[in-house]
Write an enzyme that holds these catalytic residues in place. Sequence first.
Site, PDB file in Angstrom:
ATOM      1  N   GLN A  54       0.829  -1.202   0.000  1.00 55.71           N
ATOM      2  CA  GLN A  54       0.000   0.000   0.000  1.00 55.71           C
ATOM      3  C   GLN A  54       0.869   1.259   0.000  1.00 55.71           C
ATOM      4  O   GLN A  54       1.649   1.469   0.924  1.00 55.71           O
ATOM      5  CB  GLN A  54      -0.904  -0.005   1.240  1.00 55.71           C
ATOM      6  CG  GLN A  54      -1.601   1.309   1.543  1.00 55.71           C
ATOM      7  CD  GLN A  54      -2.570   1.741   0.473  1.00 55.71           C
ATOM      8  OE1 GLN A  54      -2.194   2.492  -0.424  1.00 55.71           O
ATOM      9  NE2 GLN A  54      -3.801   1.277   0.543  1.00 55.71           N
ATOM     10  N   ARG A  56      -0.205   4.371   0.188  1.00 53.70           N
ATOM     11  CA  ARG A  56      -0.776   5.421   1.023  1.00 53.70           C
ATOM     12  C   ARG A  56      -0.380   5.182   2.470  1.00 53.70           C
ATOM     13  O   ARG A  56      -0.534   4.080   2.997  1.00 53.70           O
ATOM     14  CB  ARG A  56      -2.295   5.446   0.883  1.00 53.70           C
ATOM     15  CG  ARG A  56      -2.936   6.647   1.564  1.00 53.70           C
ATOM     16  CD  ARG A  56      -4.452   6.604   1.396  1.00 53.70           C
ATOM     17  NE  ARG A  56      -5.038   7.815   1.947  1.00 53.70           N
ATOM     18  CZ  ARG A  56      -5.224   8.916   1.271  1.00 53.70           C
ATOM     19  NH1 ARG A  56      -4.867   8.965   0.011  1.00 53.70           N
ATOM     20  NH2 ARG A  56      -5.757   9.979   1.832  1.00 53.70           N
ATOM     21  N   SER A  70     -21.039   7.027   6.789  1.00 48.79           N
ATOM     22  CA  SER A  70     -21.699   6.911   5.494  1.00 48.79           C
ATOM     23  C   SER A  70     -21.976   5.449   5.148  1.00 48.79           C
ATOM     24  O   SER A  70     -23.052   5.096   4.681  1.00 48.79           O
ATOM     25  CB  SER A  70     -20.836   7.559   4.404  1.00 48.79           C
ATOM     26  OG  SER A  70     -21.376   7.322   3.118  1.00 48.79           O
ATOM     27  N   GLY A  75     -24.159   1.600   3.203  1.00 46.33           N
ATOM     28  CA  GLY A  75     -23.417   0.415   2.814  1.00 46.33           C
ATOM     29  C   GLY A  75     -22.173   0.770   2.026  1.00 46.33           C
ATOM     30  O   GLY A  75     -21.930   1.941   1.722  1.00 46.33           O
ATOM     31  N   GLN A  78     -18.789   1.236  -3.347  1.00 41.62           N
ATOM     32  CA  GLN A  78     -17.759   0.784  -4.298  1.00 41.62           C
ATOM     33  C   GLN A  78     -16.991  -0.388  -3.692  1.00 41.62           C
ATOM     34  O   GLN A  78     -16.346  -0.232  -2.648  1.00 41.62           O
ATOM     35  CB  GLN A  78     -16.799   1.919  -4.627  1.00 41.62           C
ATOM     36  CG  GLN A  78     -15.731   1.519  -5.627  1.00 41.62           C
ATOM     37  CD  GLN A  78     -14.741   2.640  -5.897  1.00 41.62           C
ATOM     38  OE1 GLN A  78     -14.868   3.735  -5.360  1.00 41.62           O
ATOM     39  NE2 GLN A  78     -13.743   2.361  -6.719  1.00 41.62           N
ATOM     40  N   GLU A  96      -8.352   0.488   0.934  1.00 43.92           N
ATOM     41  CA  GLU A  96      -8.028   0.342   2.351  1.00 43.92           C
ATOM     42  C   GLU A  96      -8.888   1.241   3.241  1.00 43.92           C
ATOM     43  O   GLU A  96      -9.240   0.861   4.359  1.00 43.92           O
ATOM     44  CB  GLU A  96      -6.538   0.627   2.590  1.00 43.92           C
ATOM     45  CG  GLU A  96      -6.126   0.359   4.039  1.00 43.92           C
ATOM     46  CD  GLU A  96      -4.628   0.257   4.224  1.00 43.92           C
ATOM     47  OE1 GLU A  96      -4.181   0.322   5.385  1.00 43.92           O
ATOM     48  OE2 GLU A  96      -3.897   0.110   3.228  1.00 43.92           O
ATOM     49  N   GLU A 129      -3.667   1.978  -9.169  1.00 46.76           N
ATOM     50  CA  GLU A 129      -5.023   2.334  -8.748  1.00 46.76           C
ATOM     51  C   GLU A 129      -5.000   3.482  -7.745  1.00 46.76           C
ATOM     52  O   GLU A 129      -5.877   4.342  -7.736  1.00 46.76           O
ATOM     53  CB  GLU A 129      -5.729   1.106  -8.159  1.00 46.76           C
ATOM     54  CG  GLU A 129      -6.057   0.060  -9.230  1.00 46.76           C
ATOM     55  CD  GLU A 129      -6.992  -1.013  -8.725  1.00 46.76           C
ATOM     56  OE1 GLU A 129      -7.897  -0.691  -7.936  1.00 46.76           O
ATOM     57  OE2 GLU A 129      -6.811  -2.180  -9.118  1.00 46.76           O
ATOM     58  N   ASN A 130      -3.998   3.514  -6.887  1.00 44.33           N
ATOM     59  CA  ASN A 130      -3.927   4.582  -5.894  1.00 44.33           C
ATOM     60  C   ASN A 130      -3.536   5.913  -6.520  1.00 44.33           C
ATOM     61  O   ASN A 130      -3.986   6.972  -6.079  1.00 44.33           O
ATOM     62  CB  ASN A 130      -2.949   4.219  -4.771  1.00 44.33           C
ATOM     63  CG  ASN A 130      -3.622   3.429  -3.671  1.00 44.33           C
ATOM     64  OD1 ASN A 130      -4.251   3.984  -2.777  1.00 44.33           O
ATOM     65  ND2 ASN A 130      -3.521   2.113  -3.738  1.00 44.33           N
ATOM     66  N   ARG A 133      -6.406   8.074  -7.551  1.00 43.47           N
ATOM     67  CA  ARG A 133      -7.270   8.682  -6.544  1.00 43.47           C
ATOM     68  C   ARG A 133      -7.098  10.200  -6.530  1.00 43.47           C
ATOM     69  O   ARG A 133      -6.014  10.718  -6.808  1.00 43.47           O
ATOM     70  CB  ARG A 133      -6.954   8.129  -5.151  1.00 43.47           C
ATOM     71  CG  ARG A 133      -7.263   6.651  -5.005  1.00 43.47           C
ATOM     72  CD  ARG A 133      -7.040   6.209  -3.572  1.00 43.47           C
ATOM     73  NE  ARG A 133      -7.939   6.912  -2.677  1.00 43.47           N
ATOM     74  CZ  ARG A 133      -9.172   6.537  -2.428  1.00 43.47           C
ATOM     75  NH1 ARG A 133      -9.676   5.478  -3.007  1.00 43.47           N
ATOM     76  NH2 ARG A 133      -9.934   7.222  -1.581  1.00 43.47           N
TER      77      ARG A 133
END
Length: 301
Positions: A54, A56, A70, A75, A78, A96, A129-130, A133
Site C-alpha cells: 500500500q 498510502r 456513510s 453500505g 464501491q 483500504e 489504482e492509488n 485517486r
Amino acid sequence: MAKATKKQALGRGLSALLKDPSNDIQSAKDKNADKVIGNIVELELSLIEMNPFQPRTNFNEESLRELASSISELGVIQPITVRKLQFNKYQLVSGERRFRASKLIGLETIPAYIRIANDQESLEMALVENIQRQDLDPIEIALSYQRLIDEINLTQEQMSERVGKKRSTIANYLRLLKLDPIIQTGMRDGFISMGHGRAIINIEDQTIQLDIYEKILENKLSVRDTEHLVRQYNTTQKVSVPTKFKEELPKFVKKGIKDFSEYFGHKIDVKVSSNGKGKITIPFHSEEDFNRIKKLVQRAK
C-alpha cells in the site's frame, strides 16, 4: 431494489463457492474461476489481510469516521479489490479506507472484486489504482511513481501508458522528491502547494530551499512570488523578499489565526488589504475533508 437484491444474492452464492475446498481457485484456468474472478463477492473481513505494498501512509481519523458513518447508512457503494492468496485467504489490493471504515463499525463482510496476481502484479495494481485517486497529496503520488520505477522497473513512458498521464507530468512529480524532507512534509500537510514545490526545486542547495520555504510561510508568498524569489536567487545568490511581498497583518488578525487554524484543523490563510478589508481561506484536501469543515461551520451557527 430488485436488482440490488439479486446482486447481493449472487455475492453470497459466490462466497459459498469460495468456501468449498473442492473449488480452491488458484489461477484463471481453474474450474469455476470465471464465476469468481472479476465478480463482486461478499467476503468476510477476517479473511482479508492488509496489503504490504500500500503506497498510502496517511489515513485521517476524522475522515475515516465520516466514511464509516456513510457506510453505516448506505453500505459500501464501491467494492474493494483483493487478490487470492490461498484457500479462504485474501490480500487487499485497493480500498483500504473502505476496509478500515467497515471494520470501525463492526461489519463482518464487505463486497470485493477478486483478482489473481503475484506480488509484482499486486504491487503494480495497488500503485496504479492509488495514483488515480483524487485525495492523494503530491508527495504520495511522487513516491508511488518512484516505486513503480524501483520495484516494477517501469520506464516513464510505460508509466505514462499505465496511468494515463503525460510523461512530463510524471517527471514533474518525481522532481518533488529532490526537495528537502521538511518541505515535502509541508506540502503533504497543505502548508504549500505543488506549484510552490516546483518553483523551489529549481534550487539544488537544500539549505537555500529551506530558507525560501521559511520565507514563503512567513510572508504568505504565492506561487508567482516564489518563482520571482527563485529567479532572484539564481541571479544574485541571495534570498531576500521584496518589500511589496511583505504584508504586515493587523494584531487582531494575528491573534485570531491560531484559533481558526486549531478549530478547522488546517493552516488558515488570511489576507488584509490597505483599506482594512480581508479574506479568510480555508483549505481542504478531499471530499471527506470538505464535508468535515462544512459540519464545523454548521455547528458554529
